[in-house]
Motif scaffolding. Structure first.
Motif, short mmCIF file in Angstrom:
data_model
loop_
_atom_site.label_atom_id
_atom_site.label_comp_id
_atom_site.label_asym_id
_atom_site.label_seq_id
_atom_site.Cartn_x
_atom_site.Cartn_y
_atom_site.Cartn_z
N ARG A 145 7.02 35.23 -41.72
CA ARG A 145 6.69 36.89 -41.76
C ARG A 145 5.23 37.26 -41.41
N PRO A 146 4.18 36.94 -41.88
CA PRO A 146 2.91 37.10 -41.50
C PRO A 146 2.49 36.85 -40.08
N LEU A 147 3.30 36.06 -39.30
CA LEU A 147 2.99 35.42 -37.96
C LEU A 147 3.73 36.26 -36.89
N LEU A 148 4.63 37.26 -37.40
CA LEU A 148 5.16 37.90 -36.32
C LEU A 148 4.50 38.87 -35.18
N GLY A 149 4.97 38.58 -34.11
CA GLY A 149 4.28 39.32 -33.12
C GLY A 149 3.02 38.40 -32.42
N ARG A 150 2.72 37.32 -33.34
CA ARG A 150 1.44 36.54 -32.96
C ARG A 150 1.82 35.26 -32.19
N THR A 151 1.09 34.86 -31.44
CA THR A 151 1.06 33.58 -30.65
C THR A 151 0.53 32.52 -31.54
N VAL A 152 1.36 31.57 -31.70
CA VAL A 152 1.14 30.37 -32.55
C VAL A 152 1.21 28.99 -31.65
N ALA A 153 0.50 28.26 -32.00
CA ALA A 153 0.55 26.72 -31.46
C ALA A 153 1.60 25.83 -32.31
#
Length: 398
Positions: A145-153
């Motif tokens: 949930r804290p990573l929503l909308g972010r680009t993750v490797a």
């Protein structure tokens, strides 16, 4: 109904009211099964078929134990040219795992039109781009949930030989998060665009994506037709072309597990309820009349004929069956409504309490069959006893 029926039913412990507990249980089981089946069917119709499943056809690369036509690029292109087909989306399986933070290992699938994910955060675009991914809100101890909308490797495997490989990295934007309890494709699934899923699947096979799609093909695919009325004709055309094709509506409506078991229990239960009421009526009526031979003989001597005695027993049967049907229907309905939460968790679909109400026909069967069956059984079970001579019977019980 004889005026004596209510009197004897209430006051005589040997009356046919002894049949009420058993018939109540049978009626409750039938009603509960009908409610469970109705709840599951309602959820499927609303959340799966209502979201587009009625216009979809599923293609599989396997049918039973034998391989069928592979879903290669040329095959899928041919399927897309069938009249009435609007879109074909292939499902490629892959794996994504934590590149730096976390220890998760996610199965990757193409997000197809047949996937109606219960989104809890974010929004799924009409079509995922190659840079998008949809994840469960949490998986294997990792909270996304804290990573929503972010680009993750994310890490994935690129094969370099028959039994060797290396780790590669792909960067994806987390577009939306869905409820982890929804597991139509299994637990902890990352949904990707068709191109991205094919890229990862090809890398695991050590092939170029275009070559992989041409040679290996997809695991399955969803064909979307322009209208529901075209599904049958398109399915037939695809099958004639060698595809393993089946309408999504047919597949969903034949769900195994609790849905199928409840439907089978509902149908078998009605038969058991009907037969059980007749048998119980015959047995109880015979026992009841034999236990009250002296009482019935006195009534015969005072002028009551066999028809009047039968009316007394039939009145008791109708009262017992009516009470059992009412209580059983009420208890069964309450049980099915209470079960909506666990049932929804099991199916992975939200089920409203109104969905779990049994249909009118099944409720009527549970309500009326106990009385009808018990009355018929009473006529059969009391016939021999009522033929006895009342004077000899009264003298024997005097």
């Amino acid at each position: 109904m004889s005026r004596w029926s209510l009197h004897t039913w209430k006051r005589d412990g040997r009356s046919l009211r002894r049949a009420v507990p058993t018939l109540t249980l049978l009626a409750a089981l039938v009603t509960a099964a009908a409610g469970v089946a109705a709840g599951a069917a309602g959820a499927v119709e609303r959340d799966v078929l209502g979201s587009g499943g009625l216009t979809q056809i599923e293609l599989s690369s396997f049918e039973g134990g034998g391989s069928v036509r592979p879903l290669t690029t040329s095959a899928l292109r041919e399927a897309g040219r069938v009249p009435g087909v609007r879109r074909v989306v292939a499902d490629y399986t892959a794996t994504l795992y934590a590149e730096r933070e976390g220890t998760y290992d996610l199965a990757g699938h193409t997000l197809t039109p047949g996937d109606d994910l219960p989104v809890v955060r974010g929004r799924i675009p009409e079509r995922l781009t190659a840079e998008d991914v949809v994840l469960p809100a949490s998986a294997q101890g990792t909270d996304f949930r804290p990573l929503l909308g972010r680009t993750v490797a994310f890490g994935y495997t690129r094969a370099t030989g028959p039994a060797s490989g290396t780790t590669a990295v792909v960067r994806l934007r987390i577009a939306a998060l869905y409820d982890p309890s929804w597991q139509a494709d299994g637990p902890d699934v990352a949904y990707l665009s068709e191109d991205t899923a094919a890229l990862l699947a090809a890398a695991r096979a050590g092939q170029d994506p275009a070559a992989f799609r041409d040679r290996e093909g997809a695991r399955s695919a969803v064909v979307v037709t322009a209208h529901q009325k075209q599904v049958a004709a398109v399915t037939r055309a695809l099958q004639e072309a060698g595809f393993a094709a089946s309408p999504v509506a047919d597949r969903v409506r034949e769900l195994p597990g609790l849905f199928g078991a409840a439907d089978l229990a509902m149908r078998a239960g009605v038969l058991v309820l009907a037969v059980g009421a007749v048998v119980l009526g015959a047995v109880r009526a015979g026992d009841s009349t034999r236990a009250r031979l002296g009482q019935l003989a006195v009534l015969r001597i005072l002028g009551s004929g066999r028809p009047e005695l039968r009316r007394i027993l039939l009145g008791e049967a109708l009262l017992s069956g009516g009470v059992a049907g009412f209580l059983g229907t009420a208890f069964g309905t309450a049980a099915s409504v209470v079960s909506t939460g666990p049932l929804g968790d099991l199916l992975g679909l939200p089920i409203r309490r109104a969905d779990a109400l049994p249909g009118p026909a099944w409720a009527a069967a549970a309500l009326l069959l106990p009385a009808a069956g018990l009355a018929l059984g009473t006529l059969l079970g009391s016939r021999e006893v009522l033929r006895r001579d009342p004077y000899l019977t009264a003298r024997a019980h005097g």
